[in-house]
Each structure stands twice: as C-alpha cells, then as structure tokens.
Design a protein around this motif. Structure first.
Motif, PDB file in Angstrom:
ATOM      1  N   LEU A   1     -11.538   0.462  -0.426  1.00  0.00           N
ATOM      2  CA  LEU A   1     -10.733   1.017  -1.521  1.00  0.00           C
ATOM      3  C   LEU A   1      -9.471   0.168  -1.732  1.00  0.00           C
ATOM      4  O   LEU A   1      -9.054  -0.089  -2.859  1.00  0.00           O
ATOM      5  CB  LEU A   1     -10.340   2.468  -1.195  1.00  0.00           C
ATOM      6  CG  LEU A   1      -9.403   3.141  -2.197  1.00  0.00           C
ATOM      7  CD1 LEU A   1     -10.109   3.382  -3.530  1.00  0.00           C
ATOM      8  CD2 LEU A   1      -8.870   4.466  -1.653  1.00  0.00           C
ATOM      9  N   GLY A   2      -8.921  -0.293  -0.608  1.00  0.00           N
ATOM     10  CA  GLY A   2      -7.626  -0.980  -0.687  1.00  0.00           C
ATOM     11  C   GLY A   2      -7.708  -2.476  -0.907  1.00  0.00           C
ATOM     12  O   GLY A   2      -6.671  -3.131  -1.005  1.00  0.00           O
TER      13      GLY A   2
ATOM     14  N   SER B   1       0.838  -1.215   0.000  1.00  0.00           N
ATOM     15  CA  SER B   1       0.000   0.000   0.000  1.00  0.00           C
ATOM     16  C   SER B   1       0.871   1.263   0.000  1.00  0.00           C
ATOM     17  O   SER B   1       0.426   2.323  -0.428  1.00  0.00           O
ATOM     18  CB  SER B   1      -0.978  -0.009   1.179  1.00  0.00           C
ATOM     19  OG  SER B   1      -0.291   0.243   2.373  1.00  0.00           O
TER      20      SER B   1
ATOM     21  N   LEU C   1      -6.327   2.491  -7.718  1.00  0.00           N
ATOM     22  CA  LEU C   1      -7.422   1.790  -7.027  1.00  0.00           C
ATOM     23  C   LEU C   1      -8.770   2.363  -7.422  1.00  0.00           C
ATOM     24  O   LEU C   1      -9.740   1.633  -7.599  1.00  0.00           O
ATOM     25  CB  LEU C   1      -7.231   1.885  -5.513  1.00  0.00           C
ATOM     26  CG  LEU C   1      -5.920   1.288  -5.001  1.00  0.00           C
ATOM     27  CD1 LEU C   1      -5.754   1.541  -3.523  1.00  0.00           C
ATOM     28  CD2 LEU C   1      -5.875  -0.207  -5.286  1.00  0.00           C
ATOM     29  N   GLU C   2      -8.806   3.682  -7.563  1.00  0.00           N
ATOM     30  CA  GLU C   2     -10.087   4.317  -7.906  1.00  0.00           C
ATOM     31  C   GLU C   2     -10.557   3.928  -9.303  1.00  0.00           C
ATOM     32  O   GLU C   2     -11.749   3.970  -9.583  1.00  0.00           O
ATOM     33  CB  GLU C   2      -9.953   5.834  -7.797  1.00  0.00           C
ATOM     34  CG  GLU C   2      -9.943   6.288  -6.339  1.00  0.00           C
ATOM     35  CD  GLU C   2      -9.542   7.734  -6.163  1.00  0.00           C
ATOM     36  OE1 GLU C   2      -9.899   8.322  -5.139  1.00  0.00           O
ATOM     37  OE2 GLU C   2      -8.844   8.286  -7.051  1.00  0.00           O
TER      38      GLU C   2
ATOM     39  N   THR D   1       1.404   1.898  -3.813  1.00  0.00           N
ATOM     40  CA  THR D   1       0.281   1.839  -4.768  1.00  0.00           C
ATOM     41  C   THR D   1      -0.422   3.191  -4.866  1.00  0.00           C
ATOM     42  O   THR D   1      -0.991   3.662  -3.882  1.00  0.00           O
ATOM     43  CB  THR D   1      -0.746   0.763  -4.329  1.00  0.00           C
ATOM     44  OG1 THR D   1      -0.057  -0.474  -4.154  1.00  0.00           O
ATOM     45  CG2 THR D   1      -1.838   0.595  -5.371  1.00  0.00           C
TER      46      THR D   1
ATOM     47  N   TYR E   1     -11.527   2.913   3.898  1.00  0.00           N
ATOM     48  CA  TYR E   1     -10.145   2.692   3.476  1.00  0.00           C
ATOM     49  C   TYR E   1      -9.943   1.224   3.071  1.00  0.00           C
ATOM     50  O   TYR E   1      -9.328   0.913   2.069  1.00  0.00           O
ATOM     51  CB  TYR E   1      -9.304   3.079   4.690  1.00  0.00           C
ATOM     52  CG  TYR E   1      -7.848   2.837   4.660  1.00  0.00           C
ATOM     53  CD1 TYR E   1      -7.049   3.385   3.661  1.00  0.00           C
ATOM     54  CD2 TYR E   1      -7.240   2.103   5.687  1.00  0.00           C
ATOM     55  CE1 TYR E   1      -5.681   3.172   3.684  1.00  0.00           C
ATOM     56  CE2 TYR E   1      -5.884   1.906   5.700  1.00  0.00           C
ATOM     57  CZ  TYR E   1      -5.101   2.430   4.697  1.00  0.00           C
ATOM     58  OH  TYR E   1      -3.760   2.231   4.711  1.00  0.00           O
TER      59      TYR E   1
ATOM     60  N   VAL F   1      -3.201   5.889  -5.289  1.00  0.00           N
ATOM     61  CA  VAL F   1      -4.643   5.831  -5.031  1.00  0.00           C
ATOM     62  C   VAL F   1      -5.430   5.806  -6.351  1.00  0.00           C
ATOM     63  O   VAL F   1      -6.425   5.100  -6.478  1.00  0.00           O
ATOM     64  CB  VAL F   1      -5.070   7.032  -4.150  1.00  0.00           C
ATOM     65  CG1 VAL F   1      -6.585   7.079  -3.997  1.00  0.00           C
ATOM     66  CG2 VAL F   1      -4.427   6.922  -2.776  1.00  0.00           C
TER      67      VAL F   1
END
Ligand code: SF4
Length: 364
Positions: free
Chosen positions: A132-133, A100, A108-109, A103, A129, A105
């Motif tokens: 999303l992760g 994480s 992920l979005e 990575t 959180y 954001v």
C-alpha cells in the motif's frame, strides 16, 4: 555569465533481471539521451522489488547485477550520471517513514496501479502495509534528491502526481518562512512506442515473448522466425499489410526509411515473403544489440568494475540525500542534540539519563 545548473532527473527500475527491447525503447534509450543534458540519478530500486516479491528474494542480487549490466551495455556512463542501489542509501527509508506520517491512506488507496495490481497479480498476497505504501517510498526516492524531472510512462504519471501532493503537504506543514523544502517534480512523459513481443502482445518477460538485450544473433533470428504476422498472409502469394502486422511494428521502430518502403511495397504486393521481411528486421536489431553486447561483456568479464560503479554512485547519492535529510530533520524538529538543548531543561543523553544526575556505578 555562469551557466545555470542542470535540472536534476530521478528515475529507477526494479531489479527484474535481464532487460528486453521494450525496456530499452520505453526507458533506457531515453535515459541515455538524458544523461547528456541533465544531472541524472538512476536507481535500482531493490526495496520496491520486495513490495511484491517479499516471499522470495533469492534472485535479488543476480537480478540487480543484470539490470546494471544492461544499463551500462545500453550506454549509461558513470562519468555522466549517477547509478546506485536504493538500499545502499538508507535515508530513503527514513524519509519514507517521515512522509508516511503525513500521507493520508485515502491518497494511496486511490492510486490506479494499487487496485489494478492487487487484482491482477495472482498468487501473491498484496494486502500488505509495504505494498500500500510503495508510492510513498517512491515519493521519498524522488524528493530526497529534489528531482526537477521524473521521466515516466503513462502508467506512472499518477505516482508523480502523488509525489507532488506529498511534497506540497510537507512544505505546507514544515517549510516555515521558506518558500518550500521540496520542489514539486514534473513528470516528463516519455513517448514510448508500443513494442510487440513475438506473440503480438505487448513485450513482457512474463508473457515469454520478449527479445532480450542479451540475446545473441542466432537467438534473435530464431525468435523472429516464430513471430506472428498479418494473419491474412497465409500463403506466400497472399497480400498483407505492415500496419496490422507486429513485425511491421518492429520495422517502424528499428528499420530505416528505405527498408520501411521496401516492406510496405513488398508486403502489400506479395512481392516479398515474411521470412525475408523478418530477416530485415533481425538485421536492424542485431545492429543495435551487437555493440551493447560487446560493452556488456567488458563488465561480465570483470564484475568488480560494475560493483565499483554502483558503490561510487551510492556514495554520491548518500551525500546528496544526506544533505536533504539534514534539512528535513531540522524542518520537522528532529535535529536535537545535547549542545543546543534548552538551558531550562536537563540535557538528555542517549541512555535517557539526565546529565545533571551523577552517573551510577554499575559495578556496585
Ligand atoms: S511481409 Fe512483413 S509486414 Fe508483411 S505480413 Fe509478412 S512479416 Fe508482416
């Protein structure tokens, strides 16, 4: 000549409780075949269940056992594959945390299922959180075993692609002189036929239209009796078409060629009724489900056997994952210990005190 090592496969399921025929033809049947050819690790991803069902974990354990029993019932064999629980291998969480860090954001979005599930799953706040992760956790699940192959349905291909991107980024930062630390896993698209439920929509427990692997013969027959058919066959004398009938779809997956020929002929000529046609598909299903249910019973009667399998599998998984984490910590500069501290700096022991300082007597 030595035989090359088998390629490693990693795949998992959420502990959602009893599995249905859609889970079987969509994944499990394929896993049973793969365990013969590959070095397979199959994981029940209980932490993933918490990414959406964090508010009510009351059924987690029961659901987890049901999934394991269905795996064993379907023919996964602990002598041929490793079955384990994600949370019993805590290094998944450590790798998730470390991945994480690198990575973005934005990656992920833009995962398609992120937006889709946030919009479609009602009644749960998924602005968390953890939600999303979760693709990073999934990447950790895969990379910690250095899996070569990940069997997936179409909707999961983007996740494997993200895992590859994370692996590439990690290797770029930390592999140093080595070619890589994490191999980039390949997605193996499993051709899963669309399995209709009793209402004609895709089979899903949430629609209440599923045929469970644990359904006894009378239940299977009863559920099929109410299954929707070609809407043009209102009367027994109306002709129909198995190609537009959900029961026809089940026949195509589970029935023999001979039965299929009888279905096409009989339906299109109105020579058979839907009740008879459904009883044939029920026969085919019962033939598949009966041996599964017999195997399942052995473990239901003695749940300790199933837990032993999970515990042995989790121990094996911890071993493999631990070896990867040793490499990861070293690559990320996290392998400090007092024995190899630089000589020009004071050795630091866990309570933060320098070893060159005399110990303070706390009793004074
Ligand atoms: S005979 Fe079979 S395939 Fe034809 S409509 Fe009835 S259930 Fe469907």
């Amino acid at each position: 000549m030595a035989t090359p090592p088998k390629k490693r496969v990693l795949s998992g399921m959420r502990p959602t409780g009893k599995l249905h025929l859609g889970n079987y033809v969509g994944a499990l049947e394929n896993w049973v075949r793969m365990q013969e050819q590959y070095d397979c690790f199959f994981v029940i991803v209980d932490w993933h269940a918490l990414t959406t069902d964090y508010a009510d974990p009351s059924r987690l354990k029961e659901n987890l056992v049901d999934v394991l029993l269905d795996w064993l019932a379907a023919g996964l064999d602990p002598a041929k594959c490793v079955m384990f629980i994600q949370s019993h291998v805590p290094t998944h969480a450590e790798l998730h945390l470390l991945l994480s860090m690198i990575t973005p954001v934005g990656w992920l979005e833009r995962v398609p299922t992120y937006k889709e599930q946030r919009e479609n799953i009602k009644g749960k706040d998924l602005d968390t959180y953890g939600f999303l992760g979760y693709p990073v956790l999934q990447a950790a699940d895969i990379l910690i075993y250095k899996a070569d192959v990940v069997p997936v349905g179409e909707d999961q291909v983007a996740h494997v692609e993200l895992t590859r991107e994370i692996a590439r980024r990690f290797n770029g930062f930390y592999a140093g002189k080595r070619e890589y630390i994490f191999p980039e896993p390949a997605a193996l698209l499993t051709p899963a036929p669309r399995l209709p439920g009793t209402d004609g929509r895709k089979m899903s427990k949430s629609y209440g239209n599923a045929l469970l692997l644990t359904d006894a013969e009378p239940v299977v027959r009863q559920k099929l009796k109410t299954m929707v058919t070609d809407p043009r066959r209102i009367k027994r004398t109306d002709r129909g078409d198995p190609d537009v009938c959900p029961v026809g779809d089940l026949h195509k997956i589970f029935s023999s060629k001979e039965t299929m020929a009888k279905v096409y002929e009989g339906c299109r000529s109105a020579g058979i009724g839907c009740i008879e046609c459904k009883s044939w598909v029920a026969d085919a299903l019962v033939k598949i489900l009966n041996p599964m249910q017999e195997r399942r019973k052995k473990y239901e009667d003695n749940p300790r056997l199933a837990w032993d399998i999970l515990e042995a599998g989790s121990a094996r998984a911890r071993e493999v994952a631990g070896a990867t984490m040793d490499e990861v910590r070293k690559a990320m500069g996290l392998d400090y210990s007092r024995n190899d501290s630089p000589s020009d700096s004071p050795n630091v022991i866990p309570n933060g005190r320098s070893t060159s300082e005399p110990a303070k007597d706390s009793t004074k």
